[in-house]
Design a protein around this motif. Structure first.
Motif, PDB file in Angstrom:
ATOM      1  N   LEU A  46      65.046  97.831  42.394  1.00  0.00           N
ATOM      2  CA  LEU A  46      65.722  98.926  43.094  1.00  0.00           C
ATOM      3  C   LEU A  46      65.162  99.098  44.495  1.00  0.00           C
ATOM      4  CD1 LEU A  46      65.853 101.496  40.155  1.00  0.00           C
ATOM      5  CD2 LEU A  46      67.778 100.193  41.097  1.00  0.00           C
ATOM      6  N   VAL A  47      63.842  98.987  44.645  1.00  0.00           N
ATOM      7  CA  VAL A  47      63.220  99.093  45.966  1.00  0.00           C
ATOM      8  C   VAL A  47      63.737  97.991  46.883  1.00  0.00           C
ATOM      9  CG1 VAL A  47      61.032  98.842  47.202  1.00  0.00           C
ATOM     10  CG2 VAL A  47      61.153 100.293  45.169  1.00  0.00           C
ATOM     11  N   SER A  48      63.847  96.786  46.360  1.00  0.00           N
ATOM     12  CA  SER A  48      64.303  95.664  47.185  1.00  0.00           C
ATOM     13  C   SER A  48      65.765  95.812  47.599  1.00  0.00           C
ATOM     14  CB  SER A  48      64.111  94.341  46.437  1.00  0.00           C
ATOM     15  OG  SER A  48      65.025  94.219  45.355  1.00  0.00           O
ATOM     16  N   ARG A  49      66.568  96.474  46.761  1.00  0.00           N
ATOM     17  CA  ARG A  49      67.982  96.656  47.102  1.00  0.00           C
ATOM     18  C   ARG A  49      68.181  97.771  48.110  1.00  0.00           C
ATOM     19  NH1 ARG A  49      71.803  93.709  44.227  1.00  0.00           N
ATOM     20  NH2 ARG A  49      73.064  94.522  45.931  1.00  0.00           N
ATOM     21  N   GLY A  50      67.353  98.821  48.036  1.00  0.00           N
ATOM     22  CA  GLY A  50      67.552  99.969  48.917  1.00  0.00           C
ATOM     23  C   GLY A  50      68.902 100.612  48.644  1.00  0.00           C
ATOM     24  N   ALA A  67      59.594 101.985  59.991  1.00  0.00           N
ATOM     25  CA  ALA A  67      60.744 101.668  59.141  1.00  0.00           C
ATOM     26  C   ALA A  67      60.899 100.166  58.939  1.00  0.00           C
ATOM     27  CB  ALA A  67      62.021 102.256  59.743  1.00  0.00           C
ATOM     28  N   GLU A  68      60.747  99.388  60.016  1.00  0.00           N
ATOM     29  CA  GLU A  68      60.939  97.947  59.894  1.00  0.00           C
ATOM     30  C   GLU A  68      59.856  97.315  59.026  1.00  0.00           C
ATOM     31  OE1 GLU A  68      61.061  99.626  62.670  1.00  0.00           O
ATOM     32  OE2 GLU A  68      62.864  99.129  63.811  1.00  0.00           O
ATOM     33  N   ALA A  69      58.626  97.802  59.141  1.00  0.00           N
ATOM     34  CA  ALA A  69      57.543  97.285  58.301  1.00  0.00           C
ATOM     35  C   ALA A  69      57.795  97.623  56.844  1.00  0.00           C
ATOM     36  CB  ALA A  69      56.202  97.856  58.758  1.00  0.00           C
ATOM     37  N   MET A  70      58.248  98.855  56.574  1.00  0.00           N
ATOM     38  CA  MET A  70      58.542  99.258  55.202  1.00  0.00           C
ATOM     39  C   MET A  70      59.660  98.399  54.605  1.00  0.00           C
ATOM     40  SD  MET A  70      56.523 101.549  54.093  1.00  0.00           S
ATOM     41  CE  MET A  70      55.562 103.029  54.379  1.00  0.00           C
ATOM     42  N   ALA A 110      50.146 104.211  47.802  1.00  0.00           N
ATOM     43  CA  ALA A 110      50.091 104.476  49.240  1.00  0.00           C
ATOM     44  C   ALA A 110      51.495 104.691  49.808  1.00  0.00           C
ATOM     45  CB  ALA A 110      49.394 103.320  49.959  1.00  0.00           C
ATOM     46  N   ILE A 111      52.464 103.941  49.319  1.00  0.00           N
ATOM     47  CA  ILE A 111      53.854 104.127  49.754  1.00  0.00           C
ATOM     48  C   ILE A 111      54.357 105.500  49.337  1.00  0.00           C
ATOM     49  CG2 ILE A 111      56.230 103.347  49.370  1.00  0.00           C
ATOM     50  CD1 ILE A 111      55.049 100.483  49.122  1.00  0.00           C
ATOM     51  N   VAL A 112      54.129 105.854  48.078  1.00  0.00           N
ATOM     52  CA  VAL A 112      54.616 107.131  47.558  1.00  0.00           C
ATOM     53  C   VAL A 112      53.994 108.301  48.315  1.00  0.00           C
ATOM     54  CG1 VAL A 112      54.605 108.629  45.536  1.00  0.00           C
ATOM     55  CG2 VAL A 112      55.165 106.214  45.278  1.00  0.00           C
ATOM     56  N   LEU A 113      52.721 108.190  48.680  1.00  0.00           N
ATOM     57  CA  LEU A 113      52.022 109.289  49.329  1.00  0.00           C
ATOM     58  C   LEU A 113      52.304 109.380  50.831  1.00  0.00           C
ATOM     59  CD1 LEU A 113      48.528 109.101  47.592  1.00  0.00           C
ATOM     60  CD2 LEU A 113      50.340 110.791  47.210  1.00  0.00           C
ATOM     61  N   ASN A 114      52.909 108.359  51.408  1.00  0.00           N
ATOM     62  CA  ASN A 114      53.221 108.400  52.838  1.00  0.00           C
ATOM     63  C   ASN A 114      54.496 109.230  53.035  1.00  0.00           C
ATOM     64  OD1 ASN A 114      53.938 107.931  55.530  1.00  0.00           O
ATOM     65  ND2 ASN A 114      53.095 105.872  55.501  1.00  0.00           N
ATOM     66  N   PRO A 115      54.404 110.375  53.729  1.00  0.00           N
ATOM     67  CA  PRO A 115      55.594 111.228  53.879  1.00  0.00           C
ATOM     68  C   PRO A 115      56.722 110.585  54.664  1.00  0.00           C
ATOM     69  CG  PRO A 115      53.791 112.014  55.260  1.00  0.00           C
ATOM     70  CD  PRO A 115      53.216 110.947  54.376  1.00  0.00           C
ATOM     71  N   GLY A 116      56.439 109.487  55.352  1.00  0.00           N
ATOM     72  CA  GLY A 116      57.492 108.801  56.094  1.00  0.00           C
ATOM     73  C   GLY A 116      58.158 107.676  55.335  1.00  0.00           C
ATOM     74  N   PRO A 142      60.726 105.747  53.051  1.00  0.00           N
ATOM     75  CA  PRO A 142      62.112 106.017  52.669  1.00  0.00           C
ATOM     76  C   PRO A 142      62.179 106.439  51.204  1.00  0.00           C
ATOM     77  CG  PRO A 142      61.897 103.879  53.768  1.00  0.00           C
ATOM     78  CD  PRO A 142      60.511 104.349  53.484  1.00  0.00           C
ATOM     79  N   PRO A 143      62.953 107.477  50.867  1.00  0.00           N
ATOM     80  CA  PRO A 143      63.011 107.934  49.477  1.00  0.00           C
ATOM     81  C   PRO A 143      63.529 106.879  48.508  1.00  0.00           C
ATOM     82  CG  PRO A 143      64.659 109.046  50.839  1.00  0.00           C
ATOM     83  CD  PRO A 143      63.756 108.317  51.766  1.00  0.00           C
ATOM     84  N   GLU A 144      64.426 105.998  48.980  1.00  0.00           N
ATOM     85  CA  GLU A 144      64.930 104.951  48.094  1.00  0.00           C
ATOM     86  C   GLU A 144      63.862 103.917  47.776  1.00  0.00           C
ATOM     87  OE1 GLU A 144      66.206 103.889  52.360  1.00  0.00           O
ATOM     88  OE2 GLU A 144      66.207 105.686  51.083  1.00  0.00           O
ATOM     89  N   MET A 145      62.750 103.989  48.490  1.00  0.00           N
ATOM     90  CA  MET A 145      61.611 103.119  48.222  1.00  0.00           C
ATOM     91  C   MET A 145      60.566 103.857  47.381  1.00  0.00           C
ATOM     92  SD  MET A 145      59.449 101.051  51.092  1.00  0.00           S
ATOM     93  CE  MET A 145      58.309  99.729  50.674  1.00  0.00           C
ATOM     94  N   ALA A 146      60.318 105.128  47.706  1.00  0.00           N
ATOM     95  CA  ALA A 146      59.246 105.870  47.048  1.00  0.00           C
ATOM     96  C   ALA A 146      59.630 106.361  45.657  1.00  0.00           C
ATOM     97  CB  ALA A 146      58.832 107.055  47.925  1.00  0.00           C
TER      98      ALA A 146
END
Length: 263
Positions: free
Chosen positions: A71-75, A180-183, A201-207, A209-213
């Motif tokens: 799901l993360v890879s699809r966004g 965004a591009e790095a994520m 670390a991804i989940v805790l970063n407020p920036g 993308p929700p479709e990733m976290a």
């Protein structure tokens, strides 16, 4: 592939996914198969897997990791939208939590094209080709600069570098404001997303993308979910989802306290 039939569908899915040698193969298999499955049954099957994971079944957790990384890879994508709509229509609560929407983050970095190129110490700005060449080299000499490079192609090559470490990737995904591009490149890096420290670390970063976290939350450990709940910089939707998942975990019995970190 014909979708499984009968009450043992979710067990057969777990067995099939876990029979594949690594997470990358599992994500690849899901990417190939999931869109072929009838939508109502696919949604029901994934919801059952979410339910078993929420009951702290270790095999379900391992199998669900492949689903989360898929799901993360699809966004944002049509297949994810269809699964979400099916989950909401049929009140498949476990799958709904996995696919929950959240507002876009407020902390958004400028586009890569507007960000300065790091000073690599050459007395001039290196070309993109030169920076990509550095990212391929089996040497850590330029890693501090490369981790700050704004171009996604540099990040993509760096993520494939055999000298890159988990600590490096945690630094990359913890950067604020999030890039965004790095994520987007990390979302495709199954090798690193298989590491729990990187996911947290991804989940805790407020920036992030929700479709990733958000798809990463159900595969968090109990201690990690508590950390998310306490992280006031993250979105309310993220914290509320983490709290729901915590409340659905089985209570820890006294003899099992030593294993609590695994739940």
């Amino acid at each position: 592939m014909v979708l499984f039939a009968g009450v043992s569908d979710v067990k057969r899915l777990k067995r099939l996914l876990l029979s594949l040698a690594d997470t990358g193969l599992r994500v690849g298999w899901l990417s190939d198969q999931l869109e072929r499955w009838p939508l109502p049954r696919a949604a029901r099957l994934l919801d059952e897997l979410c339910d078993e994971n929420e009951r702290s079944d270790p095999e379900a957790r391992e199998a669900l990791l492949a689903v989360a990384l898929y799901l993360v890879s699809r966004g944002p994508s049509p297949v994810v939208d269809r699964l979400r709509a099916e989950a909401e229509a049929r009140r498949l609560l476990g799958l709904s939590r996995l696919l929950r929407r959240a507002p876009a983050p407020v902390m958004v970095d400028r586009p890569a094209s507007e960000l300065p190129v790091p000073d690599y110490g050459a007395g001039r700005e290196l070309t993109l080709g030169e920076r990509r060449s550095l990212a391929r080299k089996p040497s850590r000499r330029s890693f501090d600069k490369l981790l700050s490079d704004p171009h996604p192609l540099v990040i993509r090559l760096l993520l494939q570098n055999p000298k890159l470490t988990e600590d490096d990737v945690v630094r990359l995904v913890s950067r604020r404001p999030a890039r965004a591009e790095a994520m987007a490149e990390i979302a495709q890096a199954v090798r690193w997303l298989s590491r729990s420290r990187v996911r947290l670390a991804i989940v805790l970063n407020p920036g992030s993308p929700p479709e990733m976290a958000i798809p990463l939350l159900p595969v968090c450990k109990r201690t990690e979910l508590k950390e998310v709940v306490r992280a006031t910089e993250t979105s309310m939707v993220l914290r509320a989802t983490a709290l729901e998942l915590l409340e659905r975990r089985p209570p820890i019995k006294e003899p099992d306290l030593a294993e609590a970190v695994l739940q």
